[in-house]
Every structure is written in C-alpha cells, then in structure tokens.
Design a protein around this motif. Structure first.
Motif, short mmCIF file in Angstrom:
data_model
loop_
_atom_site.label_atom_id
_atom_site.label_comp_id
_atom_site.label_asym_id
_atom_site.label_seq_id
_atom_site.Cartn_x
_atom_site.Cartn_y
_atom_site.Cartn_z
N THR A 13 0.82 -1.20 0.00
CA THR A 13 0.00 0.00 0.00
C THR A 13 0.86 1.26 0.00
OG1 THR A 13 -1.73 -1.17 1.19
CG2 THR A 13 -1.81 1.23 1.23
N THR A 14 1.85 1.32 0.88
CA THR A 14 2.65 2.54 0.97
C THR A 14 3.67 2.63 -0.16
OG1 THR A 14 4.12 1.47 2.54
CG2 THR A 14 2.36 2.81 3.45
N ALA A 15 4.29 1.53 -0.52
CA ALA A 15 5.28 1.56 -1.61
C ALA A 15 4.61 1.84 -2.95
CB ALA A 15 6.05 0.24 -1.66
N ALA A 16 3.38 1.37 -3.13
CA ALA A 16 2.67 1.58 -4.41
C ALA A 16 2.51 3.06 -4.70
CB ALA A 16 1.31 0.89 -4.38
N GLU A 17 2.33 3.86 -3.68
CA GLU A 17 2.19 5.30 -3.88
C GLU A 17 3.49 5.90 -4.42
OE1 GLU A 17 1.07 6.65 -0.01
OE2 GLU A 17 -0.84 5.56 -0.06
N ARG A 18 4.63 5.40 -3.96
CA ARG A 18 5.92 5.95 -4.37
C ARG A 18 6.36 5.46 -5.74
NH1 ARG A 18 7.21 4.50 0.88
NH2 ARG A 18 8.67 2.94 0.13
N VAL A 19 5.88 4.31 -6.18
CA VAL A 19 6.35 3.75 -7.46
C VAL A 19 5.37 4.00 -8.60
CG1 VAL A 19 7.66 1.98 -6.24
CG2 VAL A 19 5.39 1.44 -7.13
N ALA A 20 4.37 4.81 -8.36
CA ALA A 20 3.37 5.08 -9.39
C ALA A 20 3.92 5.91 -10.54
CB ALA A 20 2.16 5.77 -8.76
N ARG A 21 5.05 6.57 -10.34
CA ARG A 21 5.66 7.35 -11.42
C ARG A 21 6.14 6.43 -12.53
NH1 ARG A 21 9.05 7.88 -7.39
NH2 ARG A 21 10.80 7.46 -8.77
N ASP A 22 5.95 6.85 -13.76
CA ASP A 22 6.40 6.06 -14.90
C ASP A 22 7.91 5.85 -14.89
OD1 ASP A 22 3.86 5.67 -15.91
OD2 ASP A 22 3.99 7.36 -17.30
N PRO A 32 10.71 1.36 -20.96
CA PRO A 32 9.94 0.85 -19.83
C PRO A 32 10.13 -0.65 -19.62
CG PRO A 32 8.50 1.22 -21.70
CD PRO A 32 9.86 1.74 -22.09
N VAL A 33 9.93 -1.08 -18.38
CA VAL A 33 9.98 -2.49 -18.00
C VAL A 33 8.64 -2.83 -17.38
CG1 VAL A 33 11.15 -4.20 -16.57
CG2 VAL A 33 12.47 -2.34 -17.59
N THR A 34 8.04 -3.94 -17.78
CA THR A 34 6.74 -4.32 -17.22
C THR A 34 6.88 -4.94 -15.84
OG1 THR A 34 6.75 -6.56 -18.13
CG2 THR A 34 5.85 -4.80 -19.55
N GLY A 35 5.81 -4.87 -15.09
CA GLY A 35 5.79 -5.52 -13.79
C GLY A 35 5.97 -7.02 -13.91
N ALA A 36 5.41 -7.62 -14.96
CA ALA A 36 5.55 -9.07 -15.16
C ALA A 36 7.01 -9.44 -15.41
CB ALA A 36 4.67 -9.52 -16.33
N ALA A 116 14.05 -4.15 -10.90
CA ALA A 116 13.84 -5.13 -9.82
C ALA A 116 14.56 -4.68 -8.55
CB ALA A 116 14.32 -6.51 -10.26
N ASP A 117 15.78 -4.15 -8.70
CA ASP A 117 16.51 -3.63 -7.54
C ASP A 117 15.74 -2.48 -6.89
OD1 ASP A 117 18.59 -5.43 -7.91
OD2 ASP A 117 19.95 -3.97 -8.81
N ARG A 118 15.12 -1.62 -7.70
CA ARG A 118 14.32 -0.51 -7.15
C ARG A 118 13.14 -1.04 -6.34
NH1 ARG A 118 13.95 2.80 -12.74
NH2 ARG A 118 16.12 3.45 -12.83
N VAL A 119 12.48 -2.06 -6.87
CA VAL A 119 11.33 -2.64 -6.16
C VAL A 119 11.79 -3.23 -4.83
CG1 VAL A 119 9.59 -4.49 -6.21
CG2 VAL A 119 9.97 -3.07 -8.25
N LEU A 120 12.88 -3.99 -4.85
CA LEU A 120 13.41 -4.57 -3.61
C LEU A 120 13.75 -3.46 -2.60
CD1 LEU A 120 15.70 -7.28 -5.20
CD2 LEU A 120 13.71 -7.74 -3.76
N ARG A 161 4.15 -7.61 -10.00
CA ARG A 161 3.07 -8.14 -10.84
C ARG A 161 1.79 -7.30 -10.68
NH1 ARG A 161 4.17 -12.60 -13.42
NH2 ARG A 161 5.47 -13.78 -12.03
N VAL A 162 1.51 -6.90 -9.45
CA VAL A 162 0.28 -6.15 -9.16
C VAL A 162 0.42 -4.66 -9.52
CG1 VAL A 162 -1.25 -5.38 -7.29
CG2 VAL A 162 -0.48 -7.76 -7.38
N HIS A 163 1.54 -4.05 -9.16
CA HIS A 163 1.68 -2.59 -9.28
C HIS A 163 2.49 -2.12 -10.47
CE1 HIS A 163 -0.26 -2.05 -5.42
NE2 HIS A 163 0.49 -3.03 -4.97
N GLY A 164 3.17 -3.03 -11.14
CA GLY A 164 3.98 -2.63 -12.29
C GLY A 164 3.12 -2.44 -13.54
N PRO A 165 3.67 -1.73 -14.51
CA PRO A 165 2.92 -1.50 -15.74
C PRO A 165 2.72 -2.80 -16.53
CG PRO A 165 5.15 -0.61 -15.91
CD PRO A 165 4.98 -1.11 -14.51
N ARG A 166 1.64 -2.82 -17.26
CA ARG A 166 1.34 -3.96 -18.15
C ARG A 166 2.04 -3.75 -19.47
NH1 ARG A 166 -0.39 -5.39 -13.80
NH2 ARG A 166 -2.54 -5.56 -13.15
N ALA A 167 2.12 -4.80 -20.24
CA ALA A 167 2.80 -4.71 -21.55
C ALA A 167 2.09 -3.77 -22.49
CB ALA A 167 2.86 -6.10 -22.18
#
Length: 167
Positions: A13-22, A32-36, A116-120, A161-167
């Motif tokens: 919930t909290t991280a999703a707000e910070r990673v919403a930027r393209d 771009p890199v997809t969440g998948a 992936a490193d950013r997400v971690l 998978r949930v918060h990353g951009p789709r293809a």
C-alpha cells in the motif's frame, strides 16, 4: 517479531504510492519495463538461490575457507580449485547481489535488473521504515536468514506483478 511476509499488504500500500511514477519502471536504456518482467526476474533469482544456496556475504561461503599460515600447500590448492570450480561450473552459494547480477545477464537484461533492484529497495524501505535503506545491505546484515531473503523476493515479485505497468 513482525516478519516481512506478514507486512506484505501494508508494504504494498505505501510503496505503491511511491512507485506510481512512470520513471520508476524505466530502465537505464530509457525504455519501460513491465511488472511481469520484473516479477519473472525476481522469481528466477529465487530459483537460482534455491538451487545454489544463499550466503549473506562471500566471507560466509563454506567452500572458501580463509587461508592462513597454518594451511598446507595441499589445503591451499584444494581451496583454490574449489573456488575456481565454483566460478566455472556455476556451483556454490551466492549472495543476493551476485544472484540478481547473474540473472540480469543470463535470462533477463540490465533494465529489468535495475527496476527489480528498485522494487526490492522500496519494500525494504517500508519494512525498515528508513528512507535510505537498500536491499543488498539489508540482505547482508549479520543474522539475516534465507527465509527472510526469500520472503523479500517473493513479496517483491508479487508487488511488481500487481503494481507494475502492463505490456
């Protein structure tokens, strides 16, 4: 003690707000890199560490004993051969950093590894409640366990998978 796994929903919930930027999901190439793709990268890292084993840092590798003056020439040569075999045959345990690097070049690419490193990092920042925390030092912290590292990788793959951009 609260585990990373038990905090996954709150972290997301909290991280999703910070990673919403393209630009968060853009690699160093500018593409771009997809969440998948990030999730698959992290799952490949987990599988590699499951197969080869995880060590907190290279000093913890039981295959690489510290050389000292009391070692025989035979013991020194055997240790050197084990280390060389580990590098050549892809055997022996890896740190989280070395596993993400290896997957980034074997089955993924640099852009996907960087994102992936950013997400971690974002999940570790939420978990530790420290804005400058990073996943590699977190994974190398004395007392860290493989279960904790695996939980981080699993949570990060689910998050991407949930918060990353789709293809």
């Amino acid at each position: 003690m609260t585990t990373l796994r038990s905090m996954t929903d709150a972290l997301a919930t909290t991280a999703a707000e910070r990673v919403a930027r393209d630009d968060f999901w853009t690699g160093w190439s500018g593409e771009p890199v997809t969440g998948a793709a990030v999730a698959e990268h992290l799952e490949d890292v987990t599988a590699l560490l499951e197969k080869r084993g995880w060590v907190r840092n290279t000093q913890d590798d039981p295959q690489l004993p510290e050389a000292d003056e009391s070692m025989s020439v035979k013991a020194l040569l055997l240790a050197g051969l084990r280390a060389l075999r580990s590098l050549v045959k892809d055997t022996g345990p890896l740190t989280l950093m070395s596993a993400t690097f290896e997957i980034g070049h074997a089955t993924s690419d640099t852009d996907t590894k960087v994102v992936a490193d950013r997400v971690l990092d974002e999940l570790v920042r939420d978990f530790t409640r420290h804005p400058g925390a990073m996943h590699n030092p977190w994974a190398e912290k004395r007392g860290r366990t493989w279960d904790e590292v695996r939980d981080l990788l699993t949570a990060a793959a689910e998050f991407a998978r949930v918060h990353g951009p789709r293809a």
